[in-house]
Write an enzyme that holds these catalytic residues in place. Structure first.
Site, PDB file in Angstrom:
ATOM      1  N   ASP A 148       0.827  -1.203   0.000  1.00  0.00           N
ATOM      2  CA  ASP A 148       0.000   0.000   0.000  1.00  0.00           C
ATOM      3  C   ASP A 148       0.869   1.264   0.000  1.00  0.00           C
ATOM      4  O   ASP A 148       2.093   1.214   0.258  1.00  0.00           O
ATOM      5  CB  ASP A 148      -0.902  -0.034   1.244  1.00  0.00           C
ATOM      6  CG  ASP A 148      -2.216   0.717   1.052  1.00  0.00           C
ATOM      7  OD1 ASP A 148      -2.324   1.488   0.090  1.00  0.00           O
ATOM      8  OD2 ASP A 148      -3.112   0.538   1.900  1.00  0.00           O
TER       9      ASP A 148
ATOM     10  N   ASP B 103     -10.824   1.793  -3.311  1.00  0.00           N
ATOM     11  CA  ASP B 103     -11.377   1.550  -1.982  1.00  0.00           C
ATOM     12  C   ASP B 103     -12.899   1.589  -2.002  1.00  0.00           C
ATOM     13  O   ASP B 103     -13.540   1.302  -1.000  1.00  0.00           O
ATOM     14  CB  ASP B 103     -10.850   2.597  -0.990  1.00  0.00           C
ATOM     15  CG  ASP B 103      -9.494   2.198  -0.433  1.00  0.00           C
ATOM     16  OD1 ASP B 103      -9.092   1.033  -0.625  1.00  0.00           O
ATOM     17  OD2 ASP B 103      -8.828   3.045   0.191  1.00  0.00           O
TER      18      ASP B 103
HETATM   19  C1  DGJ Z   1      -5.857   1.804   1.771  1.00  0.00           C
HETATM   20  C2  DGJ Z   1      -6.221   0.557   1.028  1.00  0.00           C
HETATM   21  O1  DGJ Z   1      -6.715   0.866  -0.231  1.00  0.00           O
HETATM   22  C3  DGJ Z   1      -7.241  -0.229   1.849  1.00  0.00           C
HETATM   23  O2  DGJ Z   1      -7.667  -1.359   1.141  1.00  0.00           O
HETATM   24  C4  DGJ Z   1      -6.613  -0.598   3.155  1.00  0.00           C
HETATM   25  O3  DGJ Z   1      -5.540  -1.478   2.933  1.00  0.00           O
HETATM   26  C5  DGJ Z   1      -6.153   0.641   3.900  1.00  0.00           C
HETATM   27  N1  DGJ Z   1      -5.310   1.460   3.066  1.00  0.00           N
HETATM   28  C6  DGJ Z   1      -5.420   0.267   5.156  1.00  0.00           C
HETATM   29  O4  DGJ Z   1      -4.886   1.333   5.787  1.00  0.00           O
END
Ligand code: DGJ
Length: 717
Positions: free
Chosen positions: A466, A535
């Site tokens: 990430d 997300d």
């Molecule tokens: C952003 C990601 O896109 C989410 O799926 C998740 O992993 C969060 N970060 C966690 O902080």
């Protein structure tokens, strides 16, 4: 195979007519022609479109603007326009020499067959210490043209560095057409990939990221069509840049009617210092032309990404479970085990523990940088969970965000100087975190060390990698002469680290993520097996996001989860089947709180997981046809067909019910006209001719909003 006559050379896709200085690259669909003029020192574009014989191409004129004292001599048609001379368009190359001056005065030294289907044109400044090679390559059997540029400071040791202010991978000149339309995507966090088509301005249209990463707000690719193209017809040109840091694509449309695209890493003001003897290789820009519409261009990109970009193109991506929406930061050994058992029962193949497993990570304010298991949440470490996940027959995955640090962390307390910052400026925190400077090898060495421990100690099979904030206060690098080069060098450091890690752990698989789809590009895909698309897991919103994503990127990398209803982000209630069908159009994953799903939901989920396993080779490795785009009517529909046309999968979604006449049949594509296809669920048999000519009758959809269906056809007899 190379054949040679006195005047003409053939090296795979490359053909050269020496007397005229004509270089031609050819695939089954197009040819690309340029002309080298040694006297003028120019490399000018001649043609890109329908295939032509070399003998004709060698006689075609080079376009020139009207010759008056205000006109640029070759504006719009040089393969690599420099800043300097009578050039007034967007430069591909802008330099600041040691004396502070800018103009470049190019000469051409010749061409070099690097290998079959790969030619380089050598250019050099006539008096300053700079040389550059324009590389053109067609992959065997492929339909894409790859271009990049290699720049060298040819000065002696001890000479001063020069600064590259813009060093594009390529300028892509397009042919003369009466009208043009530009397709691109824009968006934001949880709203990525909104496709837009509009005429490019006469002037310059720049799509860019000034963020140090690819970004949610725009993507480094464009399509241009001669304003008459449709999904499966009409001329379309498309180009992308494999850059994971800041980038710029400038579409230039001159008043004289030329259109071209300059594709470069770095946004304005980003400078790369080139010391004497130093060499800078730009990222690759890859492009295609098709006379068969946007769909054909997308499929050409999908095939290219699958064959030439992804590290393991032939592997089927596993069905994963991810904990983020179920347990957020509240992960613990106990709740992850409960989720893992449910996931295994459903047929899930990979279990991924998301954020919250390390350091003092109770929320997003602390812990990033301290990559040891959270002592309260995992008092026995991660090993018991990893072992149980493996015992349940699943692979084990872990979320990491190696490029970031919370100020409240042991790492930051020990190495405050490792972050991207300017000493006399405040360090802006976004999501309470700062960016570690991955252009510095001591920082990436540190990351490599703890990642090796994490992967090695726990048999980690999969990393969700990430990246949750954009750059700020990123200035001159370590006191060097280059301004803001970290905006591109960070991504290069990241690539080196990922390459090193993947070499150490060949079985490791990686999901790229940046707050959803904030770093999706062909550079990152060269080191990732899949990417987290957004997300936003609302299955209806996802249809739009996935439509934009699929313009360039294949379904085989498009990670999509089925989460809880109502959706936590939008509050929309969506039936389980629709949520599944939306996610099954890419790499299916699950992300809901399975411990709260009813027995009925779990059994329907298990059935749909099994169904996905059945259609997965067609979705992930087949050819995609967008039958009905989201938002253009009541239905959205996508077809996938195996390369041999034996198997066909069609998804149909109706987000909103409305009263009205029935929908016309869905005219399928690319089937065997004479073949007979059996609907694997209803048993109905249709000929390919009928399915393409008349169409597939729209399957009966459940009443109400958010209705969907999946049709599976198999050739019989
Ligand atoms: C952003 C990601 O896109 C989410 O799926 C998740 O992993 C969060 N970060 C966690 O902080």
């Amino acid at each position: 195979m190379s054949a040679q006559t006195t005047a003409q050379l053939h090296h795979g896709a490359v053909e050269i007519d020496e007397p005229s200085g004509t270089v031609l690259l050819r695939t089954a669909t197009w040819c690309y022609v340029l002309r080298v003029d040694f006297d003028e020192g120019t490399v000018r574009h001649v043609h890109w479109g329908a295939p032509l014989p070399l003998a004709d191409a060698a006689r075609l004129p080079v376009w020139a603007e009207h010759d008056d004292s205000f006109a640029g001599r070759s504006d719009g048609v040089e393969e690599y326009p420099v800043e300097g001379g009578a050039r007034f368009g967007v430069p591909a190359l802008e330099v600041r020499f040691a004396d502070g001056s800018n103009p470049v005065e190019p000469g051409v030294e010749g061409w070099r067959i690097v290998r079959e289907s790969h030619v380089a044109i050598l250019q050099r400044d006539r008096s300053r210490p700079l040389a550059w090679e324009l590389h053109y390559r067609v992959q065997p059997g492929g339909d894409m043209l790859e271009r990049w540029t290699e720049l060298t400071h040819t000065g002696q040791a001890g000479a001063q560095a020069l600064l590259l202010r813009r060093s594009a991978a390529a300028h892509w000149p397009l042919p003369q057409r009466a009208d043009w339309r530009l397709s691109s995507v824009h968006g934001g966090w949880s709203a990525e990939n909104r496709l837009e088509r509009c005429p490019p301005a006469v002037g310059e249209t720049t799509l860019t990221s000034r963020r140090g990463h690819t970004g949610h707000h725009a993507a480094p690719w464009v399509m241009l069509d001669a304003a008459g193209a449709a999904e499966e017809s009409g001329e379309v040109w498309a180009m992308a840049l494999a850059a994971g840091g800041s980038w710029r694509l400038t579409v230039q449309r001159t008043a004289a009617g030329r259109v071209g695209v300059v594709a470069s890493e770095g946004h304005e003001g980003v400078e790369i210092a080139l010391p004497p003897g130093g060499r800078h290789i730009t990222p690759v820009s890859v492009a295609v032309y098709s006379p068969d519409g946007f769909g054909a261009v997308s499929r050409a990109f999908h095939t290219y990404v699958r064959r030439h970009v992804l590290p393991h193109p032939d592997e089927l991506r596993p069905i994963l479970y991810n904990s983020w929406e179920a347990t957020s930061f509240e992960v613990s050994e106990e709740n992850q085990l409960a989720l893992a058992r449910r996931a295994a029962d459903l047929g899930v193949e990979l279990f991924v523990v998301d954020d919250g497993w390390f350091g003092t990570r109770d929320d997003d304010r602390s812990g990033l940088g301290d990559w040891t298991p959270h002592p309260r949440r995992f008092p026995r470490g991660l090993r018991p969970l990893a072992d149980e996940v493996h015992r349940l027959g699943m692979a084990f995955g872990v979320w990491v965000e190696p490029e970031m640090v919370n100020a409240d962390s042991d790492l930051y307390r020990a190495h405050p100087d490792w972050v991207v910052h300017l000493p006399d400026r405040s360090a802006t925190e976004l999501r309470h975190q700062l960016v570690l400077d991955f252009s510095r090898s001591e920082v990436t060495d540190w990351a490599y060390g703890w990642l090796c421990d994490l992967i090695g100690d726990h048999d980690v099979d999969f990393l969700k990698w990430d990246f949750n904030r954009s750059f700020t206060e990123a200035g001159a690098h370590a006191g060097g002469p280059d301004a803001r080069s970290v905006y591109v060098e960070h991504a290069r450091g990241l690539y080196r680290l990922l390459d090193r890690l993947r070499a150490t752990f060949p079985r490791l698989r990686v999901e790229g993520c940046a707050g959803g789809g904030g770093r999706i590009d062909l550079g990152m895909l060269g080191r990732s097996d899949q990417v987290w698309t957004s997300d936003n897991t609302d299955a209806v919103d996802r249809l739009t996001i996935q439509h934009g994503f699929g313009q360039i990127h294949p379904a085989a990398v498009m990670s999509a989860w089925v989460t809880d209803s109502p959706n936590p982000l939008t509050g929309r209630a969506v039936p389980l089947a629709f949520r599944f069908h939306s996610a099954m159009a890419g790499v299916l994953g699950l992300g809901g709180d399975l411990t709260k799903w009813s027995a009925r939901e779990l059994s329907e989920a298990a059935r749909l997981v099994a169904q996905y396993k059945d259609i997965r080779p067609v979705v992930q490795h087949g050819l995609q046809y967008r039958l009905l785009a989201p938002g253009q009517g009541s239905l959205t529909a996508v077809q996938y067909a195996s390369a041999d046309a034996d198997r066909v999968v069609v998804f149909v979604w109706r987000p909103t019910a409305s009263f009205g006449p029935g929908h016309p049949p869905l005219r399928l594509r690319a089937l065997d006209v004479r073949g007979r296809y059996r609907d694997e669920d209803t048993g109905a048999v249709w000929t390919g001719q009928t399915l393409m000519g008349y169409g597939l009758p729209v399957p009966r959809l459940p009443a109400g909003d958010c209705a969907s269906a999946l049709v599976r056809l198999r050739r019989v007899g």
